[in-house]
Design an enzyme around this catalytic site. Structure first.
Site, PDB file in Angstrom:
ATOM      1  N   ASP A  11       1.048  -1.115  -0.257  1.00 31.85           N
ATOM      2  CA  ASP A  11       0.107   0.248   0.424  1.00 31.85           C
ATOM      3  C   ASP A  11       0.641   0.963   0.133  1.00 31.85           C
ATOM      4  O   ASP A  11       2.134   0.992  -0.106  1.00 31.85           O
ATOM      5  CB  ASP A  11      -0.879  -0.299   1.053  1.00 31.85           C
ATOM      6  CG  ASP A  11      -2.545   0.707   1.449  1.00 31.85           C
ATOM      7  OD1 ASP A  11      -2.094   2.269   0.443  1.00 31.85           O
ATOM      8  OD2 ASP A  11      -1.722   2.147   2.317  1.00 31.85           O
ATOM      9  N   SER A  12       0.244   2.186  -0.111  1.00 35.20           N
ATOM     10  CA  SER A  12       1.315   3.198  -0.315  1.00 35.20           C
ATOM     11  C   SER A  12       1.696   3.467   1.422  1.00 35.20           C
ATOM     12  O   SER A  12       2.795   4.375   1.645  1.00 35.20           O
ATOM     13  CB  SER A  12       0.365   4.656  -0.334  1.00 35.20           C
ATOM     14  OG  SER A  12      -0.817   5.399   0.636  1.00 35.20           O
ATOM     15  N   CYS A  74      -3.854  -1.485  -1.629  1.00 35.08           N
ATOM     16  CA  CYS A  74      -4.513  -0.436  -1.394  1.00 35.08           C
ATOM     17  C   CYS A  74      -5.236  -0.551  -3.132  1.00 35.08           C
ATOM     18  O   CYS A  74      -5.688  -1.038  -3.868  1.00 35.08           O
ATOM     19  CB  CYS A  74      -3.136   0.004  -2.895  1.00 35.08           C
ATOM     20  SG  CYS A  74      -3.544   1.833  -2.569  1.00 35.08           S
ATOM     21  N   GLU A 155      -3.126   8.979   8.227  1.00 28.26           N
ATOM     22  CA  GLU A 155      -1.507   8.412   7.760  1.00 28.26           C
ATOM     23  C   GLU A 155      -1.232   9.350   9.410  1.00 28.26           C
ATOM     24  O   GLU A 155       0.067   9.041  10.166  1.00 28.26           O
ATOM     25  CB  GLU A 155      -1.393   8.985   7.106  1.00 28.26           C
ATOM     26  CG  GLU A 155       0.146   8.802   6.748  1.00 28.26           C
ATOM     27  CD  GLU A 155       0.290   6.913   6.482  1.00 28.26           C
ATOM     28  OE1 GLU A 155       0.445   6.310   7.075  1.00 28.26           O
ATOM     29  OE2 GLU A 155      -1.243   6.026   5.742  1.00 28.26           O
ATOM     30  N   CYS A 187     -11.231   2.778   0.264  1.00 24.37           N
ATOM     31  CA  CYS A 187      -9.588   3.450   0.360  1.00 24.37           C
ATOM     32  C   CYS A 187      -9.441   2.640   1.783  1.00 24.37           C
ATOM     33  O   CYS A 187     -10.090   2.224   2.581  1.00 24.37           O
ATOM     34  CB  CYS A 187      -9.599   4.253   0.862  1.00 24.37           C
ATOM     35  SG  CYS A 187      -8.207   5.030   1.250  1.00 24.37           S
ATOM     36  N   HIS A 189      -6.732   3.109   4.290  1.00 23.75           N
ATOM     37  CA  HIS A 189      -7.193   3.613   5.261  1.00 23.75           C
ATOM     38  C   HIS A 189      -8.346   3.399   5.807  1.00 23.75           C
ATOM     39  O   HIS A 189      -8.197   3.852   7.194  1.00 23.75           O
ATOM     40  CB  HIS A 189      -6.514   5.084   4.907  1.00 23.75           C
ATOM     41  CG  HIS A 189      -4.919   4.860   4.630  1.00 23.75           C
ATOM     42  ND1 HIS A 189      -4.327   3.956   3.671  1.00 23.75           N
ATOM     43  CD2 HIS A 189      -3.647   5.861   5.000  1.00 23.75           C
ATOM     44  CE1 HIS A 189      -3.472   4.839   3.554  1.00 23.75           C
ATOM     45  NE2 HIS A 189      -2.802   5.665   4.289  1.00 23.75           N
TER      46      HIS A 189
END
Ligand code: DGL
Length: 269
Positions: A11-12, A74, A155, A187, A189
């Site tokens: 993932d990022s 992701c 994040e 997403c 996240h």
């Protein structure tokens, strides 16, 4: 020997850990190598060709680390780079994206009605969710909304406070979202703010995150390919980021409730 090789997950940033955590729960004997491309975070505002470029390099790196399967944890990379990753992996390394299992799940769950999707700009602009949901069930009405502030906010560990609540509310109270029966967290996240999202709704809206559905899909695929780890295999977890930060270290510890082995892999040098 291949059976006890790790699953590669990327993932990022920390979002993909919501998926990794579920895979750990569902498949406790599976080892994992996690890569968070923090040097390029957020992915959501990058162009599709940049996302493909990042995903290709990370895939090559995971293959060098002898993974037996790859989970693109992701949505943005799943939207733009699934084919790229599959081409690099070839027929022997299965690839799982986080969108198809969710689409299948929602299409099975809802006969008709309005479904909302929130995600990064990259995911929403790709229109991958409406396209695939309508294809799976043409009676569904799909509305989507990009929510670019959410991933950076998460994040930063910036949630469960008044500002995060009002950011979430301002996105979800859009007129087009009125009457949604289900909301897809598009997403990886967003499961981290799932409680706040659920609290926003007074009516009975199903909030759907990909983690569990993807973990189930991953288990089914590994089984089908004869790639499940041995029942007595001791799972090992390794975490890498392309740009080391203490906050990422804290997040991995928080997620996996153990001291984790986090290293920097400067794959972009
Ligand atoms: N977690 C990611 C996703 O599912 C990416 C968020 C971002 O880096 O913008 O799209």
């Amino acid at each position: 020997m291949m059976n006890n090789a790790p699953i590669g997950i990327f993932d990022s940033g920390i979002g993909g850990m919501t998926v990794a955590k579920m895979i750990q729960k569902r498949l406790p004997n599976e080892s994992m190598i996690y890569f968070g491309d923090t040097a390029h975070l957020p992915y959501g505002d990058k162009s599709p060709s940049s996302i493909r470029h990042y995903a290709a390099r990370i895939t090559a790196w995971l293959i060098e680390h002898r993974v037996k399967a790859i989970v693109i944890a992701c949505n943005t990379a799943s939207s733009h780079a699934f084919d790229t990753v599959r081409d690099i992996c070839g027929p022997h390394i299965p690839v799982i994206n986080v969108i198809d299992p969710v689409v299948e799940h929602v299409a099975g769950l809802m006969k008709e009605g309005k479904v909302g999707v929130i995600g990064t700009k990259g995911t929403i602009e790709s229109k991958v969710y409406p396209r695939r949901l309508k294809k799976a069930n043409s009676k569904l009405q799909v509305v989507s909304q990009s929510t670019p502030l959410l991933a950076p906010m998460i994040e930063e560990g910036f949630f469960n406070n008044n500002i995060s609540k009002s950011v979430i509310a301002s996105y979800l109270q859009k007129k087009s979202f009125e009457g949604v029966k289900a909301l897809i967290l598009g997403c990886t996240h967003y499961p981290l703010i799932q409680r706040e999202i659920k609290a926003h709704y007074t009516s009975d809206v199903k909030v759907i995150d990909s983690a569990k559905v993807v973990a189930d899909d991953c288990a089914a695929l590994l089984e089908e390919k004869g790639l499940l780890a041995d029942k007595n295999a001791q799972a090992e977890y390794r975490f890498y980021v392309s740009d080391y930060t203490e906050s990422f270290k804290r997040s991995t510890r928080l997620f996996f409730k153990r001291s984790t082995d986090l290293s920097e892999a400067r794959i972009w040098d």
